[in-house]
Design a protein around this motif. Sequence first.
Motif, mmCIF file in Angstrom:
data_model
loop_
_atom_site.group_PDB
_atom_site.id
_atom_site.type_symbol
_atom_site.label_atom_id
_atom_site.label_comp_id
_atom_site.label_asym_id
_atom_site.label_seq_id
_atom_site.Cartn_x
_atom_site.Cartn_y
_atom_site.Cartn_z
ATOM 1 N N ILE A 32 0.863 -1.184 0.000
ATOM 2 C CA ILE A 32 0.000 0.000 0.000
ATOM 3 C C ILE A 32 0.899 1.234 0.000
ATOM 4 O O ILE A 32 1.656 1.460 0.946
ATOM 5 N N PRO A 33 0.872 2.029 -1.062
ATOM 6 C CA PRO A 33 1.760 3.192 -1.130
ATOM 7 C C PRO A 33 1.362 4.270 -0.127
ATOM 8 O O PRO A 33 0.177 4.471 0.155
ATOM 9 N N SER A 34 2.349 4.963 0.411
ATOM 10 C CA SER A 34 2.083 6.106 1.280
ATOM 11 C C SER A 34 1.629 7.274 0.413
ATOM 12 O O SER A 34 1.608 7.188 -0.822
ATOM 13 N N ALA A 35 1.316 8.389 1.042
ATOM 14 C CA ALA A 35 0.836 9.560 0.303
ATOM 15 C C ALA A 35 1.881 10.105 -0.663
ATOM 16 O O ALA A 35 1.542 10.777 -1.641
ATOM 17 N N SER A 36 3.163 9.810 -0.411
ATOM 18 C CA SER A 36 4.233 10.338 -1.273
ATOM 19 C C SER A 36 4.823 9.288 -2.210
ATOM 20 O O SER A 36 5.756 9.581 -2.962
ATOM 21 N N ASP A 37 4.266 8.084 -2.165
ATOM 22 C CA ASP A 37 4.810 6.991 -2.977
ATOM 23 C C ASP A 37 3.963 6.692 -4.212
ATOM 24 O O ASP A 37 2.763 6.973 -4.254
ATOM 25 N N HIS A 38 4.619 6.077 -5.184
ATOM 26 C CA HIS A 38 3.958 5.565 -6.382
ATOM 27 C C HIS A 38 3.826 4.054 -6.261
ATOM 28 O O HIS A 38 4.748 3.399 -5.761
ATOM 29 N N LEU A 39 2.715 3.518 -6.714
ATOM 30 C CA LEU A 39 2.578 2.071 -6.848
ATOM 31 C C LEU A 39 3.035 1.720 -8.260
ATOM 32 O O LEU A 39 2.572 2.316 -9.237
ATOM 33 N N ILE A 40 3.942 0.763 -8.379
ATOM 34 C CA ILE A 40 4.563 0.443 -9.657
ATOM 35 C C ILE A 40 4.427 -1.048 -9.947
ATOM 36 O O ILE A 40 4.691 -1.891 -9.073
ATOM 37 N N ARG A 41 3.989 -1.364 -11.156
ATOM 38 C CA ARG A 41 3.991 -2.758 -11.619
ATOM 39 C C ARG A 41 5.392 -3.047 -12.147
ATOM 40 O O ARG A 41 5.820 -2.464 -13.145
ATOM 41 N N VAL A 42 6.111 -3.883 -11.442
ATOM 42 C CA VAL A 42 7.493 -4.182 -11.820
ATOM 43 C C VAL A 42 7.505 -5.107 -13.037
ATOM 44 O O VAL A 42 6.845 -6.142 -13.047
ATOM 45 N N HIS A 43 8.255 -4.732 -14.059
ATOM 46 C CA HIS A 43 8.446 -5.601 -15.222
ATOM 47 C C HIS A 43 9.698 -6.457 -15.043
ATOM 48 O O HIS A 43 9.679 -7.658 -15.325
ATOM 49 N N THR A 44 10.775 -5.812 -14.595
ATOM 50 C CA THR A 44 12.053 -6.502 -14.434
ATOM 51 C C THR A 44 12.795 -5.931 -13.226
ATOM 52 O O THR A 44 12.645 -4.762 -12.886
ATOM 53 N N ALA A 45 13.620 -6.769 -12.612
ATOM 54 C CA ALA A 45 14.447 -6.324 -11.480
ATOM 55 C C ALA A 45 15.786 -7.043 -11.566
ATOM 56 O O ALA A 45 15.846 -8.241 -11.861
ATOM 57 N N ALA A 46 16.857 -6.304 -11.327
ATOM 58 C CA ALA A 46 18.203 -6.867 -11.418
ATOM 59 C C ALA A 46 18.758 -7.182 -10.038
ATOM 60 O O ALA A 46 18.473 -6.481 -9.063
ATOM 61 N N ILE A 47 19.572 -8.231 -9.982
ATOM 62 C CA ILE A 47 20.235 -8.605 -8.733
ATOM 63 C C ILE A 47 21.624 -7.974 -8.735
ATOM 64 O O ILE A 47 22.415 -8.193 -9.648
ATOM 65 N N THR A 48 21.914 -7.196 -7.727
ATOM 66 C CA THR A 48 23.235 -6.586 -7.597
ATOM 67 C C THR A 48 24.195 -7.575 -6.948
ATOM 68 O O THR A 48 23.851 -8.211 -5.943
#
Length: 330
Positions: A32-48
Amino acid sequence: MATTTLPKTMRALFQPDPQSTKLILATVPLPIPSASDHLIRVHTAAITNGELLWPKNFAMEIPGKETTPLYDMAGTIITAPADSPFKPGDEVYSRTSYMHTGSGREYTVAPAVELALRPKSISWAEAATVGMSAETAYQALFTQAGLKPVAGTGAKGTRIYITAASGGVGTWVVQLAKWAGAEVVASCSADSIERVKALGADEILDYRSVDMKAWASDPSKKADLVIDCIGRKSLADAWYVVKPSGTLISIFQPPEQQKPAEVNGEGVKNFFFIQEALGENLKFVTDLWDEAGFVASLDSVFPLERFEDAVERLESGKTKGKVVLDMGVQ
C-alpha cells in the motif's frame, strides 16, 4: 491499467534469514503506497552482486522494511501522488533506496525522487540493469570527483584509471568518463578486454597479467583520478597508479584500508562513498542515451520463478553484466 483491475495478491521474493543468501518465493498482498509513494507494476528487477550479503554485513533495523531484496528495477506506474511529475502509465526505472523494501516482487512502491522515465530504445531487461550502476558512476565522477557533466569537455585533460571496468559500475564509469572527454585507462580480465574497448576505453590492462606497481613506475602512466570498483588487491594496486596529488575513490571500502606500507600517499585525496538513490542521475542518462550511444550491461534474464537459477548464475563468477528477473508482464 486502472487500480480497479489490480489483483489482491502478488508474488514476492523474501530473504528470511539474514545469515543466509537463500531466497523464497511467496504470495502476499500488494503493498500500500504512502501519500508520497507511487505504486509500480514491476516488469524486471536486477540482482546486484553481493546484495544478498548486505543483511548480514550491514545489519540494521528499519521500521516497515520487509526482507524482499533487489533494488534495481524497471516498471509501469499504476498510481501516483497528485503532485508527482509522473503519472499512471509512465514507464520508469530506478535504483530504489535500501531504506525501504526492495523490488523483487510484482508490485513495488517508490517516491518520485528515486524515479526517472526509462529509455524507450532499450528492453525492459536492459533498463533494470542501469539504476545503481549508472547512478554510482555519475556520482563518483561528477559529484565526488568534481568533474563536469558536459559532453567532450567536462573531464578533458583528466586521466582516469578504473578498476573492474567490465563490471556493472565499471562499464558506466568508462562510458560517462569517455563521454565527458577523459582519457580512460581500464583494468579487467582478458576475456572482457574487447567489451571494455567497445565502451570507449583508451587503454586496457589485464589485471591478472600486468604488474601494476611496475607499470605505474613510469610517471606518464599515472592517473589524476582513480575510481576503484572492487576493492582488495585492485585497490591496493590503485595506490601505485594515482598521482601524488591525485584523487582515489573507492565504492567498495575506504582506500586507506588497502594502502601498501611502502606508499606514502600523503597528498592523495582518498575516500569511500555509498551511492545515493537519485532519479535525477537516471534522467541525465535517459536524456543522453541514444545521442551518446550508451550500452546497458545485461548478462542474462530469468523468469521470477527461476530465481534460484538466477542467483546461481550471479554467484558463478562468469557473468558479463547484470542478471535480471522478469516478472512476466504481458
